[in-house]
Design an enzyme around this catalytic site. Structure first.
Site, PDB file in Angstrom:
ATOM      1  N   CYS A  88      -5.455   9.842  -1.788  1.00 37.97           N
ATOM      2  CA  CYS A  88      -4.528   8.880  -1.144  1.00 37.97           C
ATOM      3  C   CYS A  88      -3.162   8.834  -1.810  1.00 37.97           C
ATOM      4  CB  CYS A  88      -5.079   7.467  -1.209  1.00 37.97           C
ATOM      5  SG  CYS A  88      -6.827   7.336  -1.007  1.00 37.97           S
ATOM      6  N   ASP A 136       0.808  -1.220   0.000  1.00 31.31           N
ATOM      7  CA  ASP A 136       0.000   0.000   0.000  1.00 31.31           C
ATOM      8  C   ASP A 136       0.843   1.273   0.000  1.00 31.31           C
ATOM      9  OD1 ASP A 136      -2.853  -0.866   0.096  1.00 31.31           O
ATOM     10  OD2 ASP A 136      -2.161  -1.958   1.872  1.00 31.31           O
ATOM     11  N   HIS A 184     -11.982   5.950   5.628  1.00 30.78           N
ATOM     12  CA  HIS A 184     -11.377   7.204   6.085  1.00 30.78           C
ATOM     13  C   HIS A 184     -12.397   8.339   5.973  1.00 30.78           C
ATOM     14  CE1 HIS A 184      -7.259   5.453   4.787  1.00 30.78           C
ATOM     15  NE2 HIS A 184      -7.203   5.603   6.109  1.00 30.78           N
ATOM     16  N   ILE A 236      -8.558  -1.419  -4.279  1.00 31.97           N
ATOM     17  CA  ILE A 236      -8.009  -1.571  -2.921  1.00 31.97           C
ATOM     18  C   ILE A 236      -8.254  -0.291  -2.102  1.00 31.97           C
ATOM     19  CG2 ILE A 236      -6.368  -3.426  -3.383  1.00 31.97           C
ATOM     20  CD1 ILE A 236      -4.160  -1.309  -3.657  1.00 31.97           C
ATOM     21  N   GLU A 277      -0.474   9.595   1.018  1.00 29.72           N
ATOM     22  CA  GLU A 277      -1.235  10.499   1.886  1.00 29.72           C
ATOM     23  C   GLU A 277      -1.243  10.038   3.339  1.00 29.72           C
ATOM     24  OE1 GLU A 277      -5.723  10.817   1.531  1.00 29.72           O
ATOM     25  OE2 GLU A 277      -5.160  12.910   1.433  1.00 29.72           O
TER      26      GLU A 277
HETATM   27  C1  CIR Z   1      -5.518   0.819   2.813  1.00 35.00           C
HETATM   28  O1  CIR Z   1      -6.462   0.073   3.109  1.00 35.00           O
HETATM   29  O2  CIR Z   1      -4.813   1.353   3.660  1.00 35.00           O
HETATM   30  C2  CIR Z   1      -5.204   1.050   1.347  1.00 35.00           C
HETATM   31  N1  CIR Z   1      -5.507  -0.130   0.611  1.00 35.00           N
HETATM   32  C3  CIR Z   1      -5.987   2.227   0.820  1.00 35.00           C
HETATM   33  C4  CIR Z   1      -5.553   3.520   1.457  1.00 35.00           C
HETATM   34  C5  CIR Z   1      -6.391   4.671   1.024  1.00 35.00           C
HETATM   35  N2  CIR Z   1      -5.838   5.883   1.536  1.00 35.00           N
HETATM   36  C6  CIR Z   1      -6.512   7.005   1.739  1.00 35.00           C
HETATM   37  O3  CIR Z   1      -7.726   7.030   1.594  1.00 35.00           O
HETATM   38  N3  CIR Z   1      -5.851   8.051   2.160  1.00 35.00           N
END
Ligand code: CIR
Length: 258
Positions: free
Chosen positions: A253, A63, A166, A247, A68
């Site tokens: 992000c 990831d 989030h 994902i 972010e």
């Molecule tokens: C996670 O589950 O952490 C990652 N697959 C996706 C992160 C998304 N990030 C964000 O919204 N800032």
């Protein structure tokens, strides 16, 4: 709002297919396609007049392209986060990331255990920071980041999040008092003062758009939101993020913007 001068991104690694997901039915991201989409993302950011600082792929952390969540970059300081997802905690220890942050910031703070914060939970509205309380960002993380930000004269507001990964999965500020808002946040009195652009359920993913210096980058394939954002008078750039959506990743992000 000021102006973003820089962004930091990390190119996805082949491990992206193993990223954490709450939507396994969407299938795994295809690495080659994710790379192409990332290139288009970088091109769109460059068109917004920022310098794009690129970190190399890291195959140990699936990831790690979701930059972010590794730090909060403000006009006064940077705060290295401590992700609530255990498999993501080492992303903030990577030397190239730290060296990159140090090249921009003299004052870098850090969230300490048992606090957890993922800045996907942090929405900046001028000098006010809305911080979601989620499975990824806990009360102790909130306490720490609040203390740091208040020392710089910032205002910090906690937002309970029930259903979303989030905070910014569901609500994003476009400057000029305009707020893209979806799902559980639509009727939250906390957001009553904004000009709310309500995101319909069938385009919920597009609640995550990013404002970059007067342009709004919108995910490709969400015509209602594209039109609504254009109607507000913004220049719109479309970027396909369908591989990242598999994902739970979106436009915000994929970068740190400051
Ligand atoms: C996670 O589950 O952490 C990652 N697959 C996706 C992160 C998304 N990030 C964000 O919204 N800032």
């Amino acid at each position: 709002m000021g102006h973003f001068k820089n962004v930091i991104v990390r190119i996805p690694g082949a491990g992206i297919s193993e990223g954490i997901t709450s939507n396994p039915e969407l299938g795994k991201p295809v690495y080659e396609n994710a790379l192409v989409q990332h290139e288009h993302y970088v091109e769109a950011l460059a068109k917004c007049g920022v310098k794009v600082n690129v970190l190399p792929p890291n195959n140990d952390f699936p990831d790690s392209c979701f930059m972010e969540d590794t730090a909060l970059c403000t006009d006064k300081c940077a705060i290295i986060s401590r992700p609530g997802a255990q498999t993501r905690q080492c992303e903030t220890k990577l030397e190239d990331f730290r060296t990159m942050l140090e090249s921009f910031y003299g004052n870098i703070h850090e969230i300490k255990a048992p606090g957890t914060v993922e800045p996907g939970d942090i929405m900046m509205v001028g000098d006010t920071f809305y911080i979601g309380k989620t499975a990824r960002t806990n009360d102790e993380g909130f306490r720490q980041i609040k203390e740091i930000l208040e020392n710089y004269g910032k205002t910090v507001i906690q937002v309970p999040v029930e259903k979303m990964l989030h905070l910014k999965t569901g609500v994003n500020y476009l400057e000029d008092n305009n707020l893209l808002i979806s799902g559980e946040f639509i009727d939250d009195p906390m957001f009553a003062k904004f000009n709310k652009i309500v995101v319909p359920e069938d385009e919920a993913y597009a609640a995550n758009c990013i404002w970059v210096n007067g342009t709004v980058i919108v995910p490709k394939g969400y015509p209602k939101i594209q039109e609504a954002v254009e109607h507000l008078g913004y220049k719109v750039l479309l970027v396909d993020t369908s591989e990242y959506r598999k994902i739970d990743g979106g436009l915000s992000c994929l970068s740190l913007r400051f």
